[in-house]
Design a protein around this motif. Structure first.
Motif, PDB file in Angstrom:
ATOM      1  N   VAL A 137      37.817  39.274  44.051  1.00 12.83           N
ATOM      2  CA  VAL A 137      39.019  38.702  43.956  1.00 12.83           C
ATOM      3  C   VAL A 137      39.232  37.860  42.811  1.00 12.83           C
ATOM      4  N   LEU A 138      40.381  38.251  42.061  1.00 10.80           N
ATOM      5  CA  LEU A 138      40.344  37.647  40.692  1.00 10.80           C
ATOM      6  C   LEU A 138      40.937  36.412  40.839  1.00 10.80           C
ATOM      7  N   MET A 139      40.150  35.333  40.745  1.00  7.82           N
ATOM      8  CA  MET A 139      40.414  34.112  40.852  1.00  7.82           C
ATOM      9  C   MET A 139      41.521  33.570  39.765  1.00  7.82           C
ATOM     10  N   ALA A 140      42.373  32.578  40.101  1.00  2.00           N
ATOM     11  CA  ALA A 140      43.029  31.664  39.023  1.00  2.00           C
ATOM     12  C   ALA A 140      42.172  31.110  38.323  1.00  2.00           C
ATOM     13  N   SER A 141      42.286  31.122  37.105  1.00  2.00           N
ATOM     14  CA  SER A 141      41.487  30.693  36.099  1.00  2.00           C
ATOM     15  C   SER A 141      42.082  29.247  35.348  1.00  2.00           C
ATOM     16  N   ARG A 142      41.235  28.145  35.374  1.00  2.45           N
ATOM     17  CA  ARG A 142      41.744  27.107  34.633  1.00  2.45           C
ATOM     18  C   ARG A 142      41.752  27.472  33.002  1.00  2.45           C
ATOM     19  N   HIS A 143      40.779  28.004  32.473  1.00  2.00           N
ATOM     20  CA  HIS A 143      40.755  28.452  31.153  1.00  2.00           C
ATOM     21  C   HIS A 143      42.146  29.293  30.933  1.00  2.00           C
ATOM     22  N   LEU A 144      42.409  30.404  31.579  1.00  2.56           N
ATOM     23  CA  LEU A 144      43.669  30.927  31.513  1.00  2.56           C
ATOM     24  C   LEU A 144      45.012  30.157  31.203  1.00  2.56           C
ATOM     25  N   ALA A 145      45.123  29.189  32.434  1.00  2.00           N
ATOM     26  CA  ALA A 145      46.115  28.443  32.677  1.00  2.00           C
ATOM     27  C   ALA A 145      46.230  27.610  31.226  1.00  2.00           C
TER      28      ALA A 145
END
Length: 371
Positions: A137-145
């Protein structure tokens, strides 16, 4: 059985509802329970943590491992997460249970990261998950946000990852009510724009995507997204407020499930899904109905503290010997909240041993100075 609770002296407990483990998973819906972890010493209580996953498999549910329910980004570090994925993957193979595992970027230090560093962090975690045969599961990333300047940056990072995965993966859209650091995910705080960017990514890489988990607590938006997905791409509801109607679906389709609330209500969820298999929608609604007030209370604002209630219920139902959490998160909810949680879980018939649940609740209230 009666118990004195804050605001409810002499509360009369309900009879438990008994749900026998089914012969196998439900056939008409794919359902995963996002599983919590059991704290132990300086790490996890591995025996209790893995025993709970066997409990979920025994009811025919898949396990969604190392998701936010397992305190990703809220106390569970990457070395422990990596071990959790490996151990659970081995258990799944032994038990014949379905498993998906969250891949994120939480091994990176807090603060700014480049898109290259973010993609490489995802790749490191993907390699661990794929090595144990689990679906990522490609989780939502705080770093990417924090790093992305717009939808094109999300498309670049996810496109790089999707080009190399060994099997179709699950995408993940976790709304800011679950994690405020994810505000503006997919490149915009305008949910229509964000939805368009997500759908464009899915359409471009549909053959490499099993489905997308949506956790926005907005049934209408989820249904709209579901109807716009390419054929063969599932929508896994993460809506812990509206799951019965979304899983039931309508004439144009239905949602499958990847839900944190399925952790504490696993026996009831399995029974409801099997009723749906048989076309018995009355029983489906009757089983799920009492769990919805519980879920809405469990996930009330601040929603990201729902894990505290999940673990509290695991202790009250004897899936673990203590009520402690990674990072001390057991203190995150008030006595009033937990008292209400106890009553709603009882009303749903979820305490297999009411005497034990009442005994532990009294002991906890005494420690809190509320007995």
């Amino acid at each position: 059985m009666r118990i004195d609770l804050p605001g409810a002296p002499g509360y009369a407990m309900s009879e438990p509802r008994t749900y026998k483990p089914p012969a196998g998973p439900a056939a008409s819906r794919v359902a995963y329970a996002a599983a919590h972890v059991v704290a132990g010493g300086d790490s996890l209580d591995w025996d209790a943590t893995l025993a709970f996953r066997r409990h979920l498999w025994s009811y025919g549910l898949g396990v969604a491992e190392a998701m936010d329910t397992a305190q990703r980004g809220m106390g569970l570090d990457w070395p422990t997460t990596r071990e959790l994925i490996v151990r659970s993957g081995e258990e799944a193979l032994s038990a014949g249970g379905r498993i998906v595992c969250g891949a994120g970027t939480d091994q990176l230090p807090a603060g700014p990261a480049s898109l290259e560093e973010i993609a490489a962090a995802y790749e490191e975690q993907l390699a661990v998950i794929e090595s144990v045969g689990a679906v990522p599961v490609l989780m939502a990333s705080r770093h990417l946000a924090a790093a992305a300047s717009g939808p094109e940056d999300y498309a670049a990072v996810y496109g790089r990852l999707l080009a190399q995965v060994r099997r179709p993966v699950v995408l993940h859209w976790l709304g800011p009510m679950f994690d405020p650091a994810l505000e503006g995910y997919w490149g915009s705080s305008d949910l229509d724009v964000a939805s368009g960017a997500l759908l464009a990514l899915i359409e471009e890489h549909a053959s490499r995507i099993d489905g997308v988990k949506i956790s926005l607590l907005d049934a209408g938006r989820e249904i709209d997204l579901r109807r716009r997905l390419p054929s063969g791409v599932r929508l896994y509801t993460g809506d812990d407020f509206n799951y019965p109607e979304l899983i039931r679906g309508d004439s144009e389709g239905h949602s499958d499930a990847l839900l944190g609330v399925f952790d504490p209500i696993a026996p009831a969820a399995a029974a409801a899904l099997h009723a749906l298999d048989g076309g018995d929608t009355a029983s489906y609604e009757e089983i799920f109905g009492p769990t919805v007030p519980l879920a809405r209370h469990l996930f009330e604002t601040p929603t990201y503290y729902y894990k505290t209630g999940v673990v509290f219920l695991a202790w009250l139902t004897d899936h673990q010997r203590h009520f402690r959490m990674v990072g001390g998160l057991e203190t995150a909810r008030s006595v009033t909240h937990m008292s209400g949680l106890f009553q709603l879980a009882d009303a749903a018939g979820l305490f297999p041993d009411p005497d034990l649940a009442a005994h532990r609740m009294r002991a906890w209230l005494t420690v809190q100075g509320a007995a």
